[in-house]
Design a protein around this motif. Structure first.
Motif, mmCIF file in Angstrom:
data_model
loop_
_atom_site.group_PDB
_atom_site.id
_atom_site.type_symbol
_atom_site.label_atom_id
_atom_site.label_comp_id
_atom_site.label_asym_id
_atom_site.label_seq_id
_atom_site.Cartn_x
_atom_site.Cartn_y
_atom_site.Cartn_z
ATOM 1 N N ILE A 15 44.667 47.306 25.278
ATOM 2 C CA ILE A 15 45.167 48.376 26.134
ATOM 3 C C ILE A 15 44.723 49.711 25.535
ATOM 4 N N ASN A 16 44.945 50.789 26.271
ATOM 5 C CA ASN A 16 44.638 52.109 25.734
ATOM 6 C C ASN A 16 45.722 52.547 24.754
ATOM 7 N N LEU A 17 45.493 53.675 24.098
ATOM 8 C CA LEU A 17 46.341 54.089 22.989
ATOM 9 C C LEU A 17 47.811 54.172 23.410
ATOM 10 N N PHE A 35 58.609 48.534 27.853
ATOM 11 C CA PHE A 35 57.698 49.418 28.568
ATOM 12 C C PHE A 35 56.764 50.105 27.572
ATOM 13 N N ILE A 36 55.502 50.220 27.953
ATOM 14 C CA ILE A 36 54.475 50.803 27.093
ATOM 15 C C ILE A 36 53.772 51.906 27.868
ATOM 16 N N ALA A 37 53.809 53.140 27.344
ATOM 17 C CA ALA A 37 53.067 54.246 27.946
ATOM 18 C C ALA A 37 51.817 54.504 27.109
ATOM 19 N N THR A 38 50.689 54.723 27.779
ATOM 20 C CA THR A 38 49.447 55.011 27.065
ATOM 21 C C THR A 38 49.095 56.492 27.200
ATOM 22 N N GLY A 41 47.648 57.783 30.467
ATOM 23 C CA GLY A 41 48.474 57.918 31.660
ATOM 24 C C GLY A 41 48.915 56.652 32.353
ATOM 25 N N GLU A 42 48.834 55.509 31.674
ATOM 26 C CA GLU A 42 49.320 54.260 32.274
ATOM 27 C C GLU A 42 50.685 53.902 31.681
ATOM 28 N N ILE A 43 51.517 53.249 32.493
ATOM 29 C CA ILE A 43 52.778 52.690 31.994
ATOM 30 C C ILE A 43 52.823 51.224 32.417
ATOM 31 N N PHE A 44 52.933 50.351 31.418
ATOM 32 C CA PHE A 44 53.024 48.911 31.650
ATOM 33 C C PHE A 44 54.400 48.413 31.242
ATOM 34 N N TYR A 45 54.758 47.231 31.708
ATOM 35 C CA TYR A 45 55.935 46.571 31.152
ATOM 36 C C TYR A 45 55.644 45.082 31.026
ATOM 37 N N ASP A 56 50.722 54.422 37.219
ATOM 38 C CA ASP A 56 49.425 54.898 36.731
ATOM 39 C C ASP A 56 49.269 56.352 37.161
ATOM 40 N N ILE A 57 49.333 57.286 36.194
ATOM 41 C CA ILE A 57 49.189 58.715 36.525
ATOM 42 C C ILE A 57 47.938 59.296 35.859
ATOM 43 N N ARG A 58 46.931 58.459 35.647
ATOM 44 C CA ARG A 58 45.718 58.949 34.982
ATOM 45 C C ARG A 58 45.097 60.134 35.708
#
Length: 474
Positions: A15-17, A35-38, A41-45, A56-58
């Motif tokens: 994943i990204n940073l 939950f993981i925010a990069t 600008g992505e948020i995964f869970y 996704d707010i990239r």
């Protein structure tokens, strides 16, 4: 201190940073999810052993790692998606909060050249940030979002728009809810460069370099507030939602709360300049209403700051007066350290809070390490790793002089005698091989019984998909 060994159990990779790691119970769910925010600008869970996209707010994030003015041009960046917090009642009201650097807001930066204070040149000690509306690096925003009933997140309103002087020192893991007050806590860095050129962190009117509480239950009826740098530039309804917990901040990886009986210990890490990284702890404080600070400023009187926490920057770097370093001409193996801001060190010597612990960029002791930058602080209240129970775990980006680069996991404990606490390195079993492994974030679950570690294989945000998240287990 007891030597602790742990394992790193992989949770997700490629994943990204990962800038923020935290858990919550989503609406309509009965399980706590990670939950993981990069940074990009992505948020995964993590749901049922699979990685799912939450948001996704990239497209909303400023172009990261570019060679535009004010940016290093090497792919390293400290902007992006910096904070994510779920309302304590998220399971019922579906509200969550984001802090990020806004796309299309790139400016030239507040200074045209590298800054270093020179005690022999008073001009370098008294710089002012002028022409702020044109001489800035970017704009950060703090927003309230809601998870709609159809499962799609939607922005509800903007709480703050902040103009930042430089690309760095925006904080990370910047949004957390206080279990004491129920308010959203924003931790802002001093605005960047190095050595806080404009001394924003000690100025009571400056938003930079502070820890701020936001009463999100109050509706200010401002959907898109003005872009500001100082508290007195905010509309009065927004001023009335804000209180200040602390000042003298350089750069912070969030604030954490540890419940002990009927009170909370607060832990805050302050990233160092050239000498030391520091972790502070405090129990009692008195939040100061922004309106009170503004009234004192208008009357040109000293505000009542009893109970306000002051970490001492820029006069102090943890336990040391802030110093500049230069090589010794007669002996290149030695360096000379000169107090950068003597007058400010004296002024804040009484009001500043002593750190709980500091660790150093150069440390001759065999059982310690030379650090680079503090990236996470978490209290651990679980029993899964008994030797860490009740301790304070922290991460450093990378051990000094190690190649390939590898981060450091360590822990300390609260003392009651006022002395600096010692710390101990936590040994890990994971073999990263020839790959760099920068420890970029540290997270926990809701009751602080589990710990999560974010790792990245590069210092460049433009090197994509080199991130992993691990759970720290015995």
């Amino acid at each position: 201190m007891i030597k602790v060994k742990v394992r790193l159990r992989p949770v997700v990779s490629k994943i990204n940073l990962p800038t923020v790691l935290k858990t919550t119970i989503p609406p309509g769910d009965s399980m706590e999810r990670l939950f993981i925010a990069t940074q990009v600008g992505e948020i995964f869970y993590i749901g049922n052993s699979s990685v799912r996209t939450f948001l996704d707010i990239r497209s909303r994030i400023i172009k990261l790692g570019s060679s535009e003015p004010g940016v290093s041009g090497r792919g390293y960046d400290e902007r992006g998606l910096l904070g994510m917090a779920f309302h304590p009642q998220f399971n019922y009201n579906s509200l969550f909060y984001l802090h990020y650097s806004v796309a299309g807001t790139q400016g030239p930066g507040a200074l045209s050249e590298h800054f270093k204070p020179d005690p022999c040149d008073p001009g370098t000690l008294n710089l002012r940030w002028i022409n702020r509306e044109t001489q800035y690096d970017h704009i950060d925003t703090v927003e309230e979002w809601i998870l709609q009933s159809n499962g799609q997140p939607q922005k509800r309103r903007t709480l703050l728009n902040l103009r930042r002087p430089f690309f760095n020192h925006n904080g990370v893991n910047t949004l957390n809810f206080s279990p004491e007050t129920g308010k959203l806590v924003l931790t802002t860095g001093d605005g960047g460069a190095g050595y806080d050129p404009f001394n924003l962190s000690q100025d009571n009117m400056e938003i930079a370099g502070k820890i701020i509480e936001i009463d999100v239950d109050k509706n200010t009826f401002f959907d898109n507030p003005p872009v500001v740098t100082r508290f007195n530039e905010l509309p009065v309804p927004i001023q009335e939602t804000l209180t200040v917990i602390a000042k003298g901040v350089r750069n912070i990886p969030g604030i954490q709360f540890q419940r002990v009986y009927n009170q909370f210990i607060k832990f805050v890490g302050n990233v160092g300049q050239d000498l030391a990284e520091s972790i502070f702890s405090f129990v009692h404080y008195k939040p100061i209403p922004i309106t009170q600070l503004i009234q004192a400023s208008l009357r040109n009187t000293e505000p009542e700051l009893e109970g306000l926490i002051n970490f001492g920057w820029r006069g102090w770097e943890g336990a040391f007066p802030t110093s500049t370093i230069r090589g010794c001409t007669q002996n290149p193996t030695l360096v000379e350290k000169t107090i950068a801001y003597y007058n400010e060190a004296v002024k804040t010597s009484v009001s500043r809070l002593q750190p709980l612990t500091s660790y150093f960029h150069k440390d001759p002791r065999p059982d310690k390490f030379g650090g680079t930058a503090l990236t996470g602080v978490q209290a651990y209240m679980g029993n899964g790793i008994p030797d860490l129970t009740g301790g304070v775990v922290f991460t450093d980006l990378a051990r000094d002089g190690e190649s390939p680069a590898k981060g450091v996991l360590a822990y300390t404990r609260v003392r009651t005698d006022g002395k600096l606490s010692d710390f101990s390195v936590i040994e890990t079993d994971y073999n990263f091989g020839s790959q760099s492994a920068y420890y970029v974030s540290l997270g926990t679950n809701l009751n602080q019984t589990r710990l999560f570690l974010g790792v990245y294989g590069s210092m460049k945000v433009t090197d994509f998909n080199q991130g992993s998240v691990f759970e720290i287990v015995l």
